[in-house]
Design a protein around this motif. Structure first.
Motif, mmCIF file in Angstrom:
data_model
loop_
_atom_site.group_PDB
_atom_site.id
_atom_site.type_symbol
_atom_site.label_atom_id
_atom_site.label_comp_id
_atom_site.label_asym_id
_atom_site.label_seq_id
_atom_site.Cartn_x
_atom_site.Cartn_y
_atom_site.Cartn_z
ATOM 1 N N LEU A 230 -34.000 41.685 51.472
ATOM 2 C CA LEU A 230 -35.244 41.028 51.868
ATOM 3 C C LEU A 230 -34.856 39.686 52.493
ATOM 4 O O LEU A 230 -34.045 38.955 51.926
ATOM 5 N N GLU A 231 -35.423 39.407 53.628
ATOM 6 C CA GLU A 231 -35.124 38.120 54.256
ATOM 7 C C GLU A 231 -36.436 37.384 54.481
ATOM 8 O O GLU A 231 -37.391 37.946 55.015
ATOM 9 N N VAL A 232 -36.448 36.138 54.066
ATOM 10 C CA VAL A 232 -37.652 35.323 54.146
ATOM 11 C C VAL A 232 -37.291 34.056 54.905
ATOM 12 O O VAL A 232 -36.213 33.503 54.702
ATOM 13 N N THR A 233 -38.169 33.622 55.770
ATOM 14 C CA THR A 233 -37.850 32.424 56.535
ATOM 15 C C THR A 233 -38.857 31.330 56.236
ATOM 16 O O THR A 233 -39.985 31.589 55.819
ATOM 17 N N ALA A 234 -38.415 30.107 56.460
ATOM 18 C CA ALA A 234 -39.299 28.954 56.304
ATOM 19 C C ALA A 234 -38.894 27.917 57.343
ATOM 20 O O ALA A 234 -37.707 27.799 57.654
ATOM 21 N N PRO A 235 -39.866 27.203 57.872
ATOM 22 C CA PRO A 235 -39.500 26.146 58.819
ATOM 23 C C PRO A 235 -38.910 24.949 58.090
ATOM 24 O O PRO A 235 -39.204 24.715 56.923
ATOM 25 N N ASP A 236 -38.082 24.214 58.803
ATOM 26 C CA ASP A 236 -37.468 23.025 58.241
ATOM 27 C C ASP A 236 -38.512 21.999 57.821
ATOM 28 O O ASP A 236 -38.330 21.265 56.848
ATOM 29 N N SER A 237 -39.626 21.966 58.572
ATOM 30 C CA SER A 237 -40.650 20.959 58.293
ATOM 31 C C SER A 237 -41.451 21.293 57.036
ATOM 32 O O SER A 237 -42.123 20.426 56.491
ATOM 33 N N ASP A 238 -41.384 22.527 56.602
ATOM 34 C CA ASP A 238 -42.151 22.944 55.429
ATOM 35 C C ASP A 238 -41.291 23.919 54.634
ATOM 36 O O ASP A 238 -41.543 25.123 54.615
ATOM 37 N N PRO A 239 -40.240 23.423 53.989
ATOM 38 C CA PRO A 239 -39.244 24.334 53.412
ATOM 39 C C PRO A 239 -39.673 24.932 52.078
ATOM 40 O O PRO A 239 -39.021 24.729 51.061
ATOM 41 N N HIS A 240 -40.773 25.648 52.087
ATOM 42 C CA HIS A 240 -41.275 26.227 50.837
ATOM 43 C C HIS A 240 -41.242 27.745 50.895
ATOM 44 O O HIS A 240 -41.669 28.342 51.879
ATOM 45 N N ILE A 241 -40.741 28.337 49.829
ATOM 46 C CA ILE A 241 -40.746 29.790 49.683
ATOM 47 C C ILE A 241 -41.154 30.053 48.241
ATOM 48 O O ILE A 241 -40.667 29.371 47.330
ATOM 49 N N PRO A 242 -42.052 31.002 48.006
ATOM 50 C CA PRO A 242 -42.430 31.263 46.615
ATOM 51 C C PRO A 242 -41.241 31.776 45.798
ATOM 52 O O PRO A 242 -40.433 32.548 46.311
ATOM 53 N N SER A 243 -41.181 31.343 44.566
ATOM 54 C CA SER A 243 -40.098 31.785 43.690
ATOM 55 C C SER A 243 -40.362 33.205 43.205
ATOM 56 O O SER A 243 -41.506 33.604 43.012
ATOM 57 N N ILE A 244 -39.304 33.969 43.002
ATOM 58 C CA ILE A 244 -39.490 35.297 42.414
ATOM 59 C C ILE A 244 -38.829 35.370 41.037
ATOM 60 O O ILE A 244 -38.502 36.444 40.550
ATOM 61 N N VAL A 245 -38.677 34.201 40.414
ATOM 62 C CA VAL A 245 -38.086 34.197 39.079
ATOM 63 C C VAL A 245 -38.967 34.957 38.083
ATOM 64 O O VAL A 245 -38.465 35.584 37.152
ATOM 65 N N GLU A 246 -40.274 34.943 38.324
ATOM 66 C CA GLU A 246 -41.163 35.702 37.437
ATOM 67 C C GLU A 246 -40.839 37.186 37.482
ATOM 68 O O GLU A 246 -40.981 37.893 36.489
ATOM 69 N N VAL A 247 -40.477 37.660 38.660
ATOM 70 C CA VAL A 247 -40.189 39.087 38.800
ATOM 71 C C VAL A 247 -38.743 39.373 38.405
ATOM 72 O O VAL A 247 -38.466 40.311 37.665
ATOM 73 N N TYR A 248 -37.850 38.580 38.923
ATOM 74 C CA TYR A 248 -36.426 38.743 38.607
ATOM 75 C C TYR A 248 -35.933 37.459 37.938
ATOM 76 O O TYR A 248 -35.508 36.521 38.619
ATOM 77 N N PRO A 249 -35.983 37.389 36.603
ATOM 78 C CA PRO A 249 -35.541 36.154 35.939
ATOM 79 C C PRO A 249 -34.098 35.791 36.287
ATOM 80 O O PRO A 249 -33.706 34.630 36.215
ATOM 81 N N ALA A 250 -33.321 36.779 36.686
ATOM 82 C CA ALA A 250 -31.925 36.501 37.033
ATOM 83 C C ALA A 250 -31.818 35.545 38.200
ATOM 84 O O ALA A 250 -30.775 34.926 38.408
ATOM 85 N N ASN A 251 -32.892 35.437 38.983
ATOM 86 C CA ASN A 251 -32.805 34.598 40.165
ATOM 87 C C ASN A 251 -32.927 33.106 39.861
ATOM 88 O O ASN A 251 -32.839 32.299 40.780
ATOM 89 N N ASP A 252 -33.126 32.769 38.599
ATOM 90 C CA ASP A 252 -33.295 31.369 38.206
ATOM 91 C C ASP A 252 -32.203 30.478 38.805
ATOM 92 O O ASP A 252 -32.470 29.595 39.629
ATOM 93 N N TRP A 253 -30.980 30.732 38.412
ATOM 94 C CA TRP A 253 -29.891 29.869 38.891
ATOM 95 C C TRP A 253 -29.644 30.054 40.377
ATOM 96 O O TRP A 253 -29.261 29.106 41.068
ATOM 97 N N GLY B 35 -29.340 37.946 43.417
ATOM 98 C CA GLY B 35 -29.336 36.555 43.842
ATOM 99 C C GLY B 35 -29.903 36.346 45.222
ATOM 100 O O GLY B 35 -30.299 37.275 45.909
ATOM 101 N N VAL B 36 -29.986 35.088 45.578
ATOM 102 C CA VAL B 36 -30.502 34.714 46.889
ATOM 103 C C VAL B 36 -29.447 33.868 47.588
ATOM 104 O O VAL B 36 -28.798 33.022 46.992
ATOM 105 N N SER B 37 -29.272 34.183 48.850
ATOM 106 C CA SER B 37 -28.292 33.455 49.647
ATOM 107 C C SER B 37 -29.047 32.770 50.769
ATOM 108 O O SER B 37 -29.826 33.403 51.470
ATOM 109 N N GLY B 38 -28.845 31.492 50.907
ATOM 110 C CA GLY B 38 -29.508 30.779 51.989
ATOM 111 C C GLY B 38 -28.674 30.824 53.253
ATOM 112 O O GLY B 38 -27.453 30.911 53.194
#
Lengths: 465, 282
Positions: free
Chosen positions: B198-221, B166-169
């Motif tokens: 793995l830690e990924v950051t994004a600015p508040d003004s551009d809150p986009h991060i690529p999804s990894i659901v393709e790699v780990y389908p479990a990350n969907d929810w 999973g991913v934790s914000g």
């Protein structure tokens, strides 16, 4: 009412003398509208024929909301099923009905108070959340090695008791959902024995807040070890009774074998852990793979089956309960042999008082009260500061995971150096595993949805948090 | 913000390592896990590391400042009689690690570096910083390269992190330009329970991060939950909708600028404020 003829057993509604006054009778308009409409007759014809008829009519798809208030959906789970006759063509789970913002709330309480919140997530496995959370904090504090051995042993004891009680509910309610009340009564009867031990040790049956950062809140009370020793054979007998009742039962096998099928590849893709993963034959168990609380020193087996269905998960759960009993027996031996502290020695973390329950059911150690109220102002200040302000945790983040009854329960804790969690996130196994509902149910029958969901054993308190 | 992000090529001197070690020790008392490499260990390998990780700012050992802590007792509504109200302390997160990381962490980093060769980004481009803290390895991945890194993590036979739990914000409102963090925990069953983060950051003004659901389908929810709670948009997610909150809910509740809510409770004439307005010991 002298003229009533109920004596011969006829319902008054069918009394011919009532005639046209039947308010439930169809009106002439209804009858006219029904002329020419297709009539389904479900009583006689062949099932295939009925399905063919429905297909020939190009009927709209039927979408059924099962839940969120359905008695067999394990709490407020909403299943959105698209049906073609009795066949489920699409299944989606809707969650969030029990979202209570526990993680957000934890950010506004001290680290120790957080235990009281996270224990309420998955309310069937309160000890697991407490353990994962406390292991995470201990990692952040760097005191993992300093947690006394007795505290770890008590944690193991409590977690295994919790695992059995959770599995008993999973099997009991699963049986009830299939219409077998006896499974439920046996399951809950045995669970009650375990809860009475947990109540004796922690003061509460559920939502215990017993495991604390640095150890456990108090030592086992006198008589607890004997109580566990008395309980183990009884529970073992009860589990055996369930085993005899269920495992070769033709009705149960008819309902569960090859139902809710999810193989290893599916499990890995969907991140499934726990009994669902072990029902595919992979002996993955964090207690063996990544031991915590000294699990590596206990003698137990990881139970697997390889038929990947609901029946296999049932078997895994039953056998796991026997293994948990083995661990409990070993833990009890150790607790008998090694007295000692149950909290870290660091007085800046450990709450000073070992609670002693008074006649009013609440209380504090009388010696401690005598000290803080009578002799030592510093002790009073220290107690006050520790309880109201809490302790500070050095900045950083940590992830701790335990093998909950349902799978990997992970806790990601972040500290900014303050007295409260900056962020505490729980990776609840039920939340993750519910994603498999679609994969398990689509293509099956509506009745199998119940069995498949029950075999995942989701608890919405943990899913929604 | 620390210097390191602005100047990725900043040179590392041994004296800096020593100087900041003391700072670290003060900031992070009781750090467990593998020891941070001492200066004499880092010395001989420094030249080779610099060759191997040309632009990795991960070799700078400054702790990362994520904010400031003001005062001591959390009382801001009346006069400061303690004198501690003016106290300002930086909140320092663990510094980037220098080789060797210890344990299996070096092997994982090497294999990832090799696995990324020939892909869309090199290791130095993809991995912004490496932190080893409390026995855990954290790779700060630049967001554009997250899917490539995740795929390598899953598919490389030497890495084989089969499970993404999973991913934790996390929301750090004071980290300018990288307010939103998405934290992924990976587990390798094949390699005996190895874990990395793995830690990924994004600015508040551009809150986009690529999804990894393709790699780990479990990350969907899990990604839906993080979108719901933090407002991070996972690009490429099959259906990024709210999952815990109602569909029409305004705001993202787990962000630090979102109030906890609650009402004052009156009990026997006294009023207890809601939890987010009570005095907190900062």
């Amino acid at each position: 009412m002298s003229h009533t003829d109920t004596s011969h057993g006829t319902s008054p509604g069918l009394d011919p003398r009532l005639g046209d006054s039947d308010i439930y009778a169809t009106s002439a308009a209804d009858t006219a509208a029904a002329e020419g409409a297709h009539v389904f007759n479900a009583t006689g014809g062949d099932w295939d024929q009925l399905v063919d008829e429905a297909a020939a009519l190009h009927e709209e798809r039927i979408v059924v909301n099962m839940g969120p208030q359905h008695p067999s959906t394990h709490g407020v789970l909403r299943l959105i099923l698209e049906l073609d006759g009795e066949t489920v063509t699409e299944a989606r789970a809707g969650i969030g009905y029990l979202h209570t913002g526990i993680e957000k709330n934890m950010e506004f309480r001290t680290w120790t108070q957080g235990v009281t919140f996270c224990t309420r997530m998955d309310y069937l496995t309160p000890m697991m959340q407490e353990a994962a959370y406390c292991l995470g904090i201990e990692k952040l504090l760097g005191i993992t090695e300093q947690v006394p051995e007795r505290a770890s042993t008590i944690r193991v004891l409590m977690m295994e008791l919790t695992r059995i009680s959770s599995h008993l509910v999973a099997i009991g309610t699963g049986g009830m959902e299939m219409g077998a009340t006896t499974v439920m009564t046996v399951g809950f009867r045995e669970r009650e024995r375990i809860l009475s031990v947990i109540e004796m040790v922690t003061g509460l049956r559920m939502n215990n807040a017993y495991i604390r950062p640095g150890g456990v809140s108090q030592d086992l009370p006198p008589g607890a070890i004997d109580k566990v020793r008395d309980m183990v054979p009884l529970v073992r007998k009860g589990i055996h009774e369930l085993e005899l009742l269920l495992l070769e039962n033709p009705v149960l096998k008819g309902r569960t074998v090859d139902v809710g099928y999810l193989d290893l590849a599916g499990c890995m893709a969907l991140g499934m852990t726990g009994p669902v993963l072990r029902s595919t034959g992979l002996p993955h168990d964090l207690r063996k793979l990544d031991p915590y609380c000294g699990y590596e020193t206990y003698d137990f087996d990881v139970v697997t089956r390889d038929t990947c269905d609901a029946y296999a998960r049932l078997c895994v759960r039953i056998d796991e309960m026997y293994q948990s009993l083995r661990i409990i027996e070993q833990a009890v031996e150790r607790l008998q042999a090694t007295p000692g502290p149950v909290m870290v020695a660091d007085k800046k973390i450990a709450w000073p008082a070992q609670l002693a329950i008074g006649g009013d059911g609440m209380g504090n150690s009388l010696d401690h009260i005598r000290e803080i109220m009578g002799t030592s102002m510093e002790s009073l200040i220290h107690h006050f500061k520790l309880v109201t302000e809490g302790f500070r945790v050095p900045p950083g983040q940590a992830y701790a995971a335990v093998e909950s009854a349902k799978g990997e329960l992970g806790c990601h804790v972040v500290s900014d150096g303050g007295t409260r969690p900056y962020r505490a996130h729980f990776r609840d196994p039920s939340f993750n595993n519910l994603q498999a509902v679609s994969a398990m149910c689509e293509g099956g029958q509506v009745a199998d949805v119940i069995v498949a969901v029950a075999s995942i054993d989701p608890v919405m308190g943990g899913v929604d948090r | 913000m620390s210097e390191e992000k602005k100047d990725p090529t900043q040179a590392t001197a041994n004296s800096d390592v020593v100087g900041n070690k003391a700072q670290d020790a003060a900031a992070d008392k009781g750090v467990g896990g593998p020891e941070q490499p001492a200066a004499e260990v880092a010395g001989p390998t420094l030249g080779t590391d610099a060759d191997r990780l040309p632009a990795a700012p991960g070799t700078t050992p400054d702790p990362v400042e994520i904010g400031e802590r003001h005062g001591m007792f959390g009382a801001a509504d009346h006069g400061d009689t303690s004198g501690y109200g003016g106290l300002v302390k930086p909140i320092l997160f663990p510094a980037a690690a220098v080789r060797p990381y210890g344990g299996y962490f070096d092997e994982v980093a090497d294999l990832l570096e090799r696995g990324l060769v020939g892909g869309s980004a090199s290791y130095a481009e993809a991995v912004e910083r490496v932190v080893v803290d409390r026995g855990e390895l954290t790779l700060f991945v630049r967001r554009d390269h997250l899917p490539a890194v995740a795929r390598t993590m899953r598919d490389d036979p030497g890495l084989r992190f089969e499970l993404c739990t999973g991913v934790s914000g996390v929301h750090y409102p004071h980290e300018q330009g990288r307010e939103l963090h998405a934290v992924y925990h990976l587990l390798s069953i094949t390699h005996g329970g190895r874990r990395i983060r793995l830690e990924v950051t994004a600015p508040d003004s551009d809150p986009h991060i690529p999804s990894i659901v393709e790699v780990y389908p479990a990350n969907d929810w899990h990604e839906r939950e993080t979108w719901d709670m933090f407002g991070i948009q996972f690009d490429g997610h099959p259906s990024l909708t709210r999952i815990l909150m109602p569909d029409d809910w305004p705001g993202h509740p787990q962000r630090k600028d979102y109030p906890l809510g609650g009402i004052p409770v009156e009990y026997k004439g006294a009023t207890v404020p809601p939890p987010d307005q009570r005095r907190s010991y900062t």
